[in-house]
Design a protein around this motif. Sequence first.
Motif, short mmCIF file in Angstrom:
data_model
loop_
_atom_site.label_atom_id
_atom_site.label_comp_id
_atom_site.label_asym_id
_atom_site.label_seq_id
_atom_site.Cartn_x
_atom_site.Cartn_y
_atom_site.Cartn_z
N GLU A 83 0.84 -1.20 0.00
CA GLU A 83 0.00 0.00 0.00
C GLU A 83 0.88 1.25 0.00
O GLU A 83 1.78 1.40 0.83
N THR A 84 0.61 2.17 -0.92
CA THR A 84 1.31 3.45 -0.97
C THR A 84 0.31 4.57 -0.72
O THR A 84 -0.73 4.63 -1.38
N VAL A 85 0.61 5.43 0.26
CA VAL A 85 -0.25 6.58 0.54
C VAL A 85 0.62 7.81 0.73
O VAL A 85 1.81 7.71 1.06
N LEU A 86 0.02 8.97 0.52
CA LEU A 86 0.70 10.24 0.76
C LEU A 86 0.14 10.83 2.05
O LEU A 86 -1.07 10.99 2.21
N LEU A 87 1.04 11.15 2.99
CA LEU A 87 0.65 11.66 4.29
C LEU A 87 1.08 13.11 4.44
O LEU A 87 2.22 13.47 4.12
N SER A 88 0.19 13.93 4.92
CA SER A 88 0.49 15.34 5.23
C SER A 88 1.05 16.09 4.02
O SER A 88 1.75 17.09 4.20
N GLY A 89 0.80 15.59 2.84
CA GLY A 89 1.21 16.30 1.63
C GLY A 89 2.65 16.14 1.23
O GLY A 89 3.01 16.41 0.08
N ARG A 90 3.52 15.65 2.16
CA ARG A 90 4.95 15.59 1.86
C ARG A 90 5.58 14.23 2.12
O ARG A 90 6.73 14.01 1.73
N THR A 91 4.86 13.34 2.80
CA THR A 91 5.45 12.06 3.21
C THR A 91 4.85 10.92 2.41
O THR A 91 3.63 10.69 2.45
N VAL A 92 5.69 10.19 1.70
CA VAL A 92 5.27 8.99 0.98
C VAL A 92 5.45 7.79 1.91
O VAL A 92 6.53 7.59 2.46
N HIS A 93 4.40 7.01 2.06
CA HIS A 93 4.37 5.90 3.02
C HIS A 93 4.05 4.61 2.27
O HIS A 93 3.04 4.52 1.58
N PHE A 94 4.92 3.61 2.43
CA PHE A 94 4.73 2.33 1.75
C PHE A 94 4.69 1.21 2.78
O PHE A 94 5.61 1.06 3.59
N ARG A 95 3.62 0.40 2.74
CA ARG A 95 3.47 -0.74 3.64
C ARG A 95 3.57 -2.02 2.82
O ARG A 95 2.67 -2.34 2.03
N PRO A 96 4.68 -2.80 2.97
CA PRO A 96 4.81 -4.06 2.22
C PRO A 96 3.66 -5.01 2.55
O PRO A 96 3.15 -5.01 3.67
N ALA A 97 3.30 -5.82 1.59
CA ALA A 97 2.19 -6.76 1.79
C ALA A 97 2.56 -7.88 2.75
O ALA A 97 1.67 -8.47 3.37
N HIS A 98 3.86 -8.17 2.89
CA HIS A 98 4.30 -9.28 3.74
C HIS A 98 5.51 -8.83 4.57
O HIS A 98 6.27 -7.94 4.15
N PRO A 99 5.71 -9.44 5.74
CA PRO A 99 6.85 -9.04 6.58
C PRO A 99 8.17 -9.45 5.97
O PRO A 99 8.25 -10.35 5.13
N LEU A 100 9.22 -8.76 6.41
CA LEU A 100 10.58 -9.09 6.00
C LEU A 100 11.09 -10.26 6.84
O LEU A 100 10.43 -10.68 7.80
N ALA A 101 12.26 -10.76 6.51
CA ALA A 101 12.83 -11.89 7.24
C ALA A 101 13.81 -11.39 8.29
O ALA A 101 14.60 -10.48 8.04
N PRO A 102 13.78 -11.96 9.49
CA PRO A 102 14.73 -11.55 10.53
C PRO A 102 16.17 -11.71 10.06
O PRO A 102 16.54 -12.70 9.43
N GLY A 103 16.99 -10.70 10.37
CA GLY A 103 18.43 -10.75 10.11
C GLY A 103 18.86 -10.44 8.70
O GLY A 103 20.06 -10.38 8.43
N GLU A 104 17.93 -10.19 7.79
CA GLU A 104 18.33 -9.98 6.40
C GLU A 104 18.65 -8.52 6.09
O GLU A 104 18.22 -7.61 6.79
N GLN A 105 19.42 -8.32 5.04
CA GLN A 105 19.63 -6.98 4.51
C GLN A 105 18.55 -6.71 3.48
O GLN A 105 18.20 -7.57 2.67
N VAL A 106 18.02 -5.50 3.51
CA VAL A 106 16.92 -5.14 2.61
C VAL A 106 17.33 -3.90 1.81
O VAL A 106 17.83 -2.92 2.37
N HIS A 107 17.13 -3.98 0.50
CA HIS A 107 17.41 -2.85 -0.38
C HIS A 107 16.10 -2.15 -0.75
O HIS A 107 15.12 -2.81 -1.11
N VAL A 108 16.11 -0.83 -0.62
CA VAL A 108 14.96 -0.01 -0.98
C VAL A 108 15.25 0.66 -2.32
O VAL A 108 16.32 1.24 -2.52
N ASN A 109 14.31 0.55 -3.23
CA ASN A 109 14.43 1.20 -4.53
C ASN A 109 13.24 2.11 -4.76
O ASN A 109 12.09 1.67 -4.71
N VAL A 110 13.52 3.39 -4.99
CA VAL A 110 12.49 4.36 -5.33
C VAL A 110 12.78 4.82 -6.76
O VAL A 110 13.82 5.42 -7.03
N ALA A 111 11.88 4.50 -7.67
CA ALA A 111 12.09 4.83 -9.08
C ALA A 111 11.99 6.33 -9.30
O ALA A 111 11.33 7.05 -8.53
N GLU A 112 12.62 6.81 -10.34
CA GLU A 112 12.52 8.23 -10.67
C GLU A 112 11.11 8.55 -11.16
O GLU A 112 10.37 7.66 -11.57
#
Length: 727
Positions: A83-112
Amino acid sequence: MAQEVTSLRKYGKGAKKSSADVSLLDMLESKTPYTYAHPLPGAALISPFTTVAFRTDEPIDGSTAFGKISLKGAKSGDHSKGETVLLSGRTVHFRPAHPLAPGEQVHVNVAEGIKTGSGKSLPAVEWSFHVSWRKLDTYHRVFLPLSVNGSHSSTHSSRANLHLLKKIRSDHFLLGLGAKKHARERQSTRMSIGDEGGQEIEETIVPNPAYRTLPPKYPRAVMRKLGDLSKLSPGYLFTAEIDQDPDEKTMKVIMTDRGDPVFYELGTLPTFAPTHNKQLVIRQSDNAIVVAGNDYRKKARFQAQHGHIINHHEFQMLSNGNSLILIYDPQLVDAKKIRPGVSGATRDTWAVGLIIQEVTPKGHVVFDWRSWDFLPRVWWETNMVVENRVWDLTHGNSLEEAPDGNIIVSMRALWQVTKINRNSGRIMWRLGGVSGNLKVAKDPNGLFSGQHDARLHDGLLTVFDNSVKTGSRTARAVDYKLDGSKATMVSLYDTGIAAFAKGNYRRMPNGNRVICLGLKLPPGVKGERRNPWYLETDDKGRPLVQMQWRRETHSYRVVKGPWQGFPRWQPKAIIDNNNSAGQMRLHFSWNGATEVDRWRVYRGEEKIADLKRTQFEHWVDIPEARNSCQKYQAVAVGRDGRELNRSKVAKSKPCSDEKTKVKKGGGVKRIKSSSPACDVIWRKRENCAADRLTISQNECEARGCCYKGGKGQTVEGLVRCFKSSNI
């Protein structure tokens, strides 16, 4: 060990040389167009249930943000759905559909292609963070103890760890206070107080012992008049009685500063208080705080996010309708590697960090601040040691929205009050503790210690100083004037009372001080632990009044402020003769109502009393109720003469002899009526006169209903005017 632990060696000695609010936040600002992000680049110990958020200084065109964010975990793989929502006009908020795995490294990609309100297109951005090794079954309010025979596995925690995590939620456990069964009620009603020059001060038990409409659990207090009560500040008192035994049911109450009840409800909520918008932080439900309107009904519900548990030390409603939530975040670490010399260190220590979340009523996280990111030296600055495998590093205990919109937080374990930029998370200043950058001036103690309830208004910082390790070791109400890089003490009131934990202090608009003195003695010290939960002084520091619970209980905080209550439930009326004269009396009150001007009392259709409301409960003598069946009702009247609400009908004991006799057989009921047409077999009755105290037979039959002779509408469920399912 129960599960994999983190040594944090790379965050240890190196962190002592450079501040993480520079290394992480500056990394974000130097490599991205964002002023805030969660998680920050390079952050560790992130919840697997985290959301991702970022914001810019400019407003964002929310329609251009959808489909632009994706996460990829080293173990859990792609997380582009969510889910992607815009909060307070300036904050982009993304909620993944599933949890991440404990101990893993996670890469975030925001497209142009995300555009600002001015049409500027933001570039593509990438960063990464590390998820905590905490297992999934240690998050959320209800743990999932799926381990077998106390063992653990790669996915499930041991029962010992789950049990310890549950205990960490208890402030008494973190303070080293065990449960104390059966709080004893104090019997004396008169005593000499402190150093009052030998003056004997008369004590009054409040509320009035003659009240009969209060529940048995309502907390009684001892009120001590210490000065001129006409100088008390206006407002009601909001507090909650707390017992050391978590199984003991206590109440939260609103009362006058003379101890007269206004509102009561079963359940303990330390942060019970009015909000800035005339609502009430009223109760905790599961992992959420419920905010009510002036009718005491739910208006909003706020929950800690990212799988965390809300901490009861603080909850604040913000001016924008969001809430500030305090969270204790336990992480399993190797304390011997991080700080080998700390007392009690083990290789599987639960270190408790601090998280502050700003959460919307819909559960979106606008702001997430973590001590792991911004206080890298906390391992060496904390005054706490490891006890029972738990290291309470910060012990945050108050939050405040400053006049400029930023955040003031008190951290007891650091002896420090900190101001945080709510836009970015950057620390603006730190007062007290090892690393405070504001100089304390003109404080005879030199520094506060173990403090609570830091508030900032008009450049004046007020602090309840428990003084657990400084000065005379007695609690103080302290005011600091903030000026540049200096905090100058401008006012001080020393209570002369030891307060090991809890407590608060508020400066009232008229200059008075309102103080709660929390708990008296530290663990391991024998003696009475309760303290006065309400002490008010005038603007000159002269004590006016003091209250203390009769039982060996205490309060975390007391707040004094305005309130108007308009409950939806009915007033309560009961007949009772438990008084010295044995007189039959009708007692009546209306829990939560503040706007009642008068009470009218009716016996049947006859008004027998009309009296001015001057206290929570009133009563009238009703000698006729002893030997004859009488029915009464109390009516609450507002200042405009309008009826506000009325009680249920209260009936005298002789009325029980006039109950309708009901024959039962085969699950079928028969009722006799004065009207032959109503002598029918029925299974259900519908009240035809719910809007009336009394009704005549003609009026009842005009409604097409059956009438049972006698005055009155309802007597213990006996409906005089009714329909049956067979009519």
